[in-house]
Design an enzyme around this catalytic site. Structure first.
Site, short mmCIF file in Angstrom:
data_model
loop_
_atom_site.label_atom_id
_atom_site.label_comp_id
_atom_site.label_asym_id
_atom_site.label_seq_id
_atom_site.Cartn_x
_atom_site.Cartn_y
_atom_site.Cartn_z
N TRP A 7 0.82 -1.21 0.00
CA TRP A 7 0.00 0.00 0.00
C TRP A 7 0.86 1.27 0.00
O TRP A 7 0.38 2.34 -0.34
CB TRP A 7 -0.97 0.00 1.18
CG TRP A 7 -0.35 -0.42 2.48
CD1 TRP A 7 0.26 0.38 3.39
CD2 TRP A 7 -0.28 -1.76 3.01
NE1 TRP A 7 0.72 -0.36 4.44
CE2 TRP A 7 0.39 -1.67 4.25
CE3 TRP A 7 -0.72 -3.01 2.56
CZ2 TRP A 7 0.64 -2.80 5.04
CZ3 TRP A 7 -0.48 -4.12 3.35
CH2 TRP A 7 0.18 -4.02 4.57
N GLU A 20 -5.26 0.77 5.89
CA GLU A 20 -5.35 1.40 7.21
C GLU A 20 -6.38 0.69 8.08
O GLU A 20 -6.16 0.48 9.27
CB GLU A 20 -5.74 2.88 7.07
CG GLU A 20 -4.63 3.77 6.57
CD GLU A 20 -3.58 4.06 7.64
OE1 GLU A 20 -3.88 3.93 8.84
OE2 GLU A 20 -2.45 4.40 7.26
N THR A 26 -4.67 -5.50 13.51
CA THR A 26 -4.04 -6.71 12.95
C THR A 26 -2.60 -6.39 12.54
O THR A 26 -2.33 -5.30 12.04
CB THR A 26 -4.85 -7.20 11.73
OG1 THR A 26 -6.24 -7.24 12.09
CG2 THR A 26 -4.42 -8.58 11.30
N TYR A 65 -12.77 -8.78 14.26
CA TYR A 65 -13.36 -7.43 14.36
C TYR A 65 -14.12 -7.09 13.07
O TYR A 65 -13.77 -6.18 12.34
CB TYR A 65 -12.29 -6.37 14.64
CG TYR A 65 -11.57 -6.56 15.95
CD1 TYR A 65 -12.14 -6.13 17.14
CD2 TYR A 65 -10.35 -7.20 16.00
CE1 TYR A 65 -11.50 -6.32 18.35
CE2 TYR A 65 -9.71 -7.41 17.21
CZ TYR A 65 -10.28 -6.96 18.38
OH TYR A 65 -9.63 -7.16 19.57
N CYS A 173 12.05 1.81 18.18
CA CYS A 173 11.53 2.12 19.52
C CYS A 173 10.47 1.08 19.89
O CYS A 173 9.30 1.40 20.09
CB CYS A 173 10.96 3.54 19.55
SG CYS A 173 10.63 4.13 21.21
N CYS A 189 15.58 12.59 23.40
CA CYS A 189 14.64 11.70 24.09
C CYS A 189 14.87 11.75 25.60
O CYS A 189 15.93 11.36 26.10
CB CYS A 189 14.81 10.27 23.57
SG CYS A 189 13.73 9.10 24.41
S1 SF4 Z 1 16.01 7.08 22.11
FE1 SF4 Z 1 13.90 7.32 22.83
S2 SF4 Z 1 12.65 7.42 20.98
FE2 SF4 Z 1 14.65 6.55 20.41
S3 SF4 Z 1 14.41 4.30 20.58
FE3 SF4 Z 1 15.20 5.04 22.54
S4 SF4 Z 1 13.38 5.38 23.78
FE4 SF4 Z 1 12.70 5.28 21.65
#
Ligand code: SF4
Length: 250
Positions: A7, A20, A26, A65, A173, A189
């Site tokens: 997509w 979407e 899923t 669903y 992340c 971060c």
């Molecule tokens: S630095 Fe922060 S945003 Fe990046 S992977 Fe680590 S926890 Fe996630």
């Protein structure tokens, strides 16, 4: 380099909308074969609008669903009847379509039309929660998270930014093992700076699951015919065929 998904090779809002909705509850690897089969069966919004509901539910079989399939069908009919078969390019009319919430609308409008509309799916919530070292479960700070997502999305790169945002959450992340040394946002971060990235987002304390006792009738006549009934159009597994069943006890 983002994930290569069928997509994403398309700018067709219909194909993007279908993906979407399938991805709402899923995983990507489960959606892939369903998406290909769906696009072969219902290649355009007009074909989907004209299909029989049972055919639509059959194509969805196994994804769960089922309200998503019924809403796709109804929305296709609305698009054909009220929008000339075109997907609207503004947020307000998109949000009025059955089964489309704010994140899904943002995903479609940014991917199809490169509009700077924010998203807030599970991956994005987790990334933002870590960026700001959110001290409460994300569900208790939804307005704040939407505000951050909205401020982050660039005016001229909605498509690339939102897709990169989702990919970052899905591949770098991740919930249990964020790969912070590879993350382009590690210097901004707060969770990483405080060393608390695996403790954010905070979990919700869930109430125990309710238990229900259900009786199911399985009846076969002398000709080998099995008794099934169509479920009501609202509620669990709406519109599907099933053995008669009812709740017993408390
Ligand atoms: S630095 Fe922060 S945003 Fe990046 S992977 Fe680590 S926890 Fe996630």
């Amino acid at each position: 380099m983002g994930r290569d998904l069928p997509w994403r090779r398309s700018r067709d809002p219909y194909a993007i909308w279908i993906s979407e909705i399938m991805l709402q509850q899923t995983q990507v690897k489960t959606v892939l074969p369903y998406f290909d089969r769906w696009m072969a069966l219902f290649p355009t919004v007009a074909v989907l609008a004209a299909a029989d509901q049972q055919q639509v539910l059959k194509a969805w079989e196994g994804l769960g669903y089922y309200s998503r399939a019924r809403n796709l069908h109804r929305t296709a009919q609305v698009l054909v009847q009220a929008f000339g078969g075109q997907f609207p390019k503004e947020l307000d009319p998109v949000l009025k379509l059955p089964g489309i919430g704010r994140t899904t609308a943002g995903g479609i409008l940014s991917a199809a039309f490169n509009l700077p509309v924010p998203i807030l799916d599970g991956n994005v919530k987790r990334v933002i929660a870590r960026l700001v070292a959110l001290e409460v479960p994300p569900g208790e700070a939804i307005d704040r998270l939407w505000g951050i997502s909205e401020r982050l999305v660039p005016k001229d790169r909605g498509r690339d930014f939102n897709q990169a945002f989702m990919d970052l959450g899905a591949t770098v992340c991740t919930p249990k093992h964020p790969d912070c040394p590879s993350c382009p946002w590690r210097t901004d971060c707060q969770a990483y700076a405080q060393g608390v990235q695996t403790q954010v987002p905070k979990a919700v304390v869930r109430s125990p699951l309710p238990h229900k006792r259900i009786a199911v009738l399985m009846a076969v006549n002398g000709a080998g015919e099995v008794l099934i009934i169509q479920r009501p159009q609202a509620g669990l597994l709406a519109g599907l065929w099933d053995f008669p069943r009812w709740r017993v006890g408390r």
